[in-house]
Every structure is written in C-alpha cells, then in structure tokens.
Write a protein that holds these residues in place. Structure first.
Motif, PDB file in Angstrom:
ATOM      1  N   MET A   1      40.564  48.800  57.569  1.00  0.00           N
ATOM      2  CA  MET A   1      40.531  47.871  56.476  1.00  0.00           C
ATOM      3  C   MET A   1      41.461  48.334  55.369  1.00  0.00           C
ATOM      4  SD  MET A   1      39.024  47.873  53.137  1.00  0.00           S
ATOM      5  CE  MET A   1      38.035  49.291  53.227  1.00  0.00           C
ATOM      6  N   ALA A   2      41.305  49.526  54.875  1.00  0.00           N
ATOM      7  CA  ALA A   2      42.096  49.994  53.738  1.00  0.00           C
ATOM      8  C   ALA A   2      43.572  50.130  54.089  1.00  0.00           C
ATOM      9  CB  ALA A   2      41.552  51.322  53.224  1.00  0.00           C
ATOM     10  N   ARG A   3      43.878  50.386  55.340  1.00  0.00           N
ATOM     11  CA  ARG A   3      45.283  50.494  55.745  1.00  0.00           C
ATOM     12  C   ARG A   3      45.950  49.122  55.856  1.00  0.00           C
ATOM     13  NH1 ARG A   3      45.635  55.827  56.866  1.00  0.00           N
ATOM     14  NH2 ARG A   3      43.903  56.808  57.907  1.00  0.00           N
ATOM     15  N   LYS A   4      45.171  48.056  55.792  1.00  0.00           N
ATOM     16  CA  LYS A   4      45.713  46.705  55.909  1.00  0.00           C
ATOM     17  C   LYS A   4      45.859  46.012  54.555  1.00  0.00           C
ATOM     18  CE  LYS A   4      43.981  46.104  60.539  1.00  0.00           C
ATOM     19  NZ  LYS A   4      43.220  45.317  61.471  1.00  0.00           N
ATOM     20  N   PRO A   6      47.614  44.769  51.155  1.00  0.00           N
ATOM     21  CA  PRO A   6      49.011  44.415  50.872  1.00  0.00           C
ATOM     22  C   PRO A   6      49.743  45.555  50.153  1.00  0.00           C
ATOM     23  CG  PRO A   6      47.489  42.723  50.058  1.00  0.00           C
ATOM     24  CD  PRO A   6      46.668  43.873  50.518  1.00  0.00           C
ATOM     25  N   ALA A   7      51.045  45.631  50.344  1.00  0.00           N
ATOM     26  CA  ALA A   7      51.852  46.681  49.704  1.00  0.00           C
ATOM     27  C   ALA A   7      51.809  46.578  48.186  1.00  0.00           C
ATOM     28  CB  ALA A   7      53.289  46.599  50.198  1.00  0.00           C
ATOM     29  N   SER A   8      51.465  45.411  47.655  1.00  0.00           N
ATOM     30  CA  SER A   8      51.395  45.231  46.205  1.00  0.00           C
ATOM     31  C   SER A   8      50.175  45.911  45.589  1.00  0.00           C
ATOM     32  CB  SER A   8      51.386  43.739  45.864  1.00  0.00           C
ATOM     33  OG  SER A   8      50.283  43.103  46.482  1.00  0.00           O
ATOM     34  N   VAL A   9      49.247  46.402  46.433  1.00  0.00           N
ATOM     35  CA  VAL A   9      48.085  47.156  45.936  1.00  0.00           C
ATOM     36  C   VAL A   9      48.457  48.632  45.917  1.00  0.00           C
ATOM     37  CG1 VAL A   9      45.696  47.817  46.374  1.00  0.00           C
ATOM     38  CG2 VAL A   9      46.423  45.465  46.775  1.00  0.00           C
ATOM     39  N   TYR A  10      48.487  49.214  44.722  1.00  0.00           N
ATOM     40  CA  TYR A  10      48.876  50.622  44.565  1.00  0.00           C
ATOM     41  C   TYR A  10      47.697  51.562  44.754  1.00  0.00           C
ATOM     42  CZ  TYR A  10      52.717  48.347  42.065  1.00  0.00           C
ATOM     43  OH  TYR A  10      53.754  47.539  41.703  1.00  0.00           O
ATOM     44  N   ARG A  11      46.533  51.129  44.288  1.00  0.00           N
ATOM     45  CA  ARG A  11      45.356  52.002  44.311  1.00  0.00           C
ATOM     46  C   ARG A  11      44.129  51.129  44.489  1.00  0.00           C
ATOM     47  NH1 ARG A  11      42.733  56.326  43.683  1.00  0.00           N
ATOM     48  NH2 ARG A  11      41.670  57.210  41.914  1.00  0.00           N
ATOM     49  N   CYS A  12      43.156  51.678  45.187  1.00  0.00           N
ATOM     50  CA  CYS A  12      41.899  50.979  45.407  1.00  0.00           C
ATOM     51  C   CYS A  12      40.805  52.048  45.424  1.00  0.00           C
ATOM     52  CB  CYS A  12      41.976  50.253  46.749  1.00  0.00           C
ATOM     53  SG  CYS A  12      40.596  49.187  47.103  1.00  0.00           S
ATOM     54  N   LYS A  13      39.718  51.777  44.747  1.00  0.00           N
ATOM     55  CA  LYS A  13      38.634  52.753  44.740  1.00  0.00           C
ATOM     56  C   LYS A  13      37.315  52.030  44.575  1.00  0.00           C
ATOM     57  CE  LYS A  13      38.202  54.867  40.502  1.00  0.00           C
ATOM     58  NZ  LYS A  13      38.553  55.872  39.536  1.00  0.00           N
ATOM     59  N   GLY A  14      36.270  52.674  45.026  1.00  0.00           N
ATOM     60  CA  GLY A  14      34.979  52.038  44.863  1.00  0.00           C
ATOM     61  C   GLY A  14      33.845  52.781  45.530  1.00  0.00           C
ATOM     62  N   VAL A  15      32.686  52.165  45.395  1.00  0.00           N
ATOM     63  CA  VAL A  15      31.453  52.667  45.995  1.00  0.00           C
ATOM     64  C   VAL A  15      31.001  51.608  46.988  1.00  0.00           C
ATOM     65  CG1 VAL A  15      29.063  53.328  45.540  1.00  0.00           C
ATOM     66  CG2 VAL A  15      30.846  53.903  43.899  1.00  0.00           C
ATOM     67  N   ALA A  54      40.697  47.106  42.827  1.00  0.00           N
ATOM     68  CA  ALA A  54      42.066  47.229  43.333  1.00  0.00           C
ATOM     69  C   ALA A  54      43.022  47.154  42.150  1.00  0.00           C
ATOM     70  CB  ALA A  54      42.370  46.127  44.334  1.00  0.00           C
ATOM     71  N   ILE A  55      44.016  48.031  42.143  1.00  0.00           N
ATOM     72  CA  ILE A  55      45.037  48.064  41.099  1.00  0.00           C
ATOM     73  C   ILE A  55      46.376  47.799  41.780  1.00  0.00           C
ATOM     74  CG2 ILE A  55      46.174  49.482  39.349  1.00  0.00           C
ATOM     75  CD1 ILE A  55      43.494  51.143  39.334  1.00  0.00           C
ATOM     76  N   GLY A  56      47.126  46.847  41.248  1.00  0.00           N
ATOM     77  CA  GLY A  56      48.387  46.520  41.900  1.00  0.00           C
ATOM     78  C   GLY A  56      49.402  45.939  40.959  1.00  0.00           C
ATOM     79  N   ALA A  57      50.464  45.449  41.551  1.00  0.00           N
ATOM     80  CA  ALA A  57      51.585  44.878  40.808  1.00  0.00           C
ATOM     81  C   ALA A  57      51.133  43.635  40.048  1.00  0.00           C
ATOM     82  CB  ALA A  57      52.706  44.528  41.772  1.00  0.00           C
ATOM     83  N   GLY A  63      44.187  37.777  45.013  1.00  0.00           N
ATOM     84  CA  GLY A  63      42.754  38.048  45.027  1.00  0.00           C
ATOM     85  C   GLY A  63      42.041  37.444  46.213  1.00  0.00           C
ATOM     86  N   VAL A  64      42.429  36.252  46.614  1.00  0.00           N
ATOM     87  CA  VAL A  64      41.804  35.593  47.765  1.00  0.00           C
ATOM     88  C   VAL A  64      42.075  36.407  49.039  1.00  0.00           C
ATOM     89  CG1 VAL A  64      41.812  33.508  49.185  1.00  0.00           C
ATOM     90  CG2 VAL A  64      41.893  33.310  46.701  1.00  0.00           C
ATOM     91  N   ALA A  65      43.317  36.857  49.210  1.00  0.00           N
ATOM     92  CA  ALA A  65      43.665  37.656  50.390  1.00  0.00           C
ATOM     93  C   ALA A  65      42.876  38.962  50.412  1.00  0.00           C
ATOM     94  CB  ALA A  65      45.168  37.938  50.416  1.00  0.00           C
ATOM     95  N   LEU A  66      42.693  39.599  49.243  1.00  0.00           N
ATOM     96  CA  LEU A  66      41.910  40.837  49.190  1.00  0.00           C
ATOM     97  C   LEU A  66      40.462  40.577  49.600  1.00  0.00           C
ATOM     98  CD1 LEU A  66      43.084  42.707  45.981  1.00  0.00           C
ATOM     99  CD2 LEU A  66      43.452  43.337  48.352  1.00  0.00           C
ATOM    100  N   HIS A  67      39.880  39.508  49.097  1.00  0.00           N
ATOM    101  CA  HIS A  67      38.509  39.160  49.480  1.00  0.00           C
ATOM    102  C   HIS A  67      38.408  38.950  50.988  1.00  0.00           C
ATOM    103  CE1 HIS A  67      36.089  38.810  45.837  1.00  0.00           C
ATOM    104  NE2 HIS A  67      37.223  38.505  45.222  1.00  0.00           N
ATOM    105  N   GLU A  68      39.405  38.312  51.585  1.00  0.00           N
ATOM    106  CA  GLU A  68      39.393  38.082  53.031  1.00  0.00           C
ATOM    107  C   GLU A  68      39.434  39.396  53.804  1.00  0.00           C
ATOM    108  OE1 GLU A  68      42.603  35.377  53.810  1.00  0.00           O
ATOM    109  OE2 GLU A  68      41.548  33.689  52.904  1.00  0.00           O
ATOM    110  N   VAL A  69      40.260  40.348  53.356  1.00  0.00           N
ATOM    111  CA  VAL A  69      40.342  41.655  54.020  1.00  0.00           C
ATOM    112  C   VAL A  69      38.986  42.352  53.979  1.00  0.00           C
ATOM    113  CG1 VAL A  69      41.307  43.994  53.857  1.00  0.00           C
ATOM    114  CG2 VAL A  69      42.809  42.006  53.646  1.00  0.00           C
ATOM    115  N   PHE A  70      38.366  42.389  52.796  1.00  0.00           N
ATOM    116  CA  PHE A  70      37.089  43.081  52.666  1.00  0.00           C
ATOM    117  C   PHE A  70      35.953  42.321  53.349  1.00  0.00           C
ATOM    118  CE2 PHE A  70      39.346  45.071  49.010  1.00  0.00           C
ATOM    119  CZ  PHE A  70      39.316  46.365  49.512  1.00  0.00           C
TER     120      PHE A  70
END
Length: 79
Positions: A1-4, A6-15, A54-57, A63-70
């Motif tokens: 999941m995290a490896r997929k 988008p390149a525009s996401v620089y950092r992601c963190k969470g619980v 998620a922190i990105g460009a 945001g919709v694409a990120l929700h779909e990935v997760f």
C-alpha cells in the motif's frame, strides 16, 4: 500500500488499527519510497482507530486517489 502512493506524496505517517495486532497501535512512517511499519504500545483505554496524514506537493495530491489506495488496503485485509 505505502509503496503505491503517488510520487507527489513526500511523507506519510500515522497510527493504524490493524487486524493482525488489534490490541496495539501500529505506527506507519513513509518518506519517499522508504516505508517503516512498527508495532507500538497498547491502546490503553484509547479508542482504536486509524489516522494517517499525507504531506505532498501543493496542488499535486489527489485526496480521492489517496482514499482509494487506503480503502483498498482496508478492504483487502477484511477478505
């Protein structure tokens, strides 16, 4: 999941509240393509939940694409 992500996401963190470790918090850290997942402490009365930031460009993160990935990750762990 995290490896997929988008390149525009620089950092992601969470619980994460994970099915594999329901009594403990799972800590997610992503920087570029480096992914670190570690089992943390117990929830200790806190409501188990998943919260990911998620922190990105600027104007580059969909945001919709990120929700779909997760969401795919969440639903694949249920089946």
């Amino acid at each position: 999941m995290a490896r997929k992500l988008p390149a525009s996401v620089y950092r992601c963190k969470g619980v994460v509240h994970a099915a594999e470790e329901p009594g403990r918090r799972v800590i997610l850290q992503v920087v570029g393509k480096r992914v670190d997942i570690a089992v943390g402490d117990e929830w200790n009365g806190r409501e188990p939940r998943t919260r990911i930031i998620a922190i990105g460009a600027h104007d580059g993160v969909d945001g919709v694409a990120l929700h779909e990935v997760f969401d795919r990750c969440r639903y694949s762990s249920i089946s």
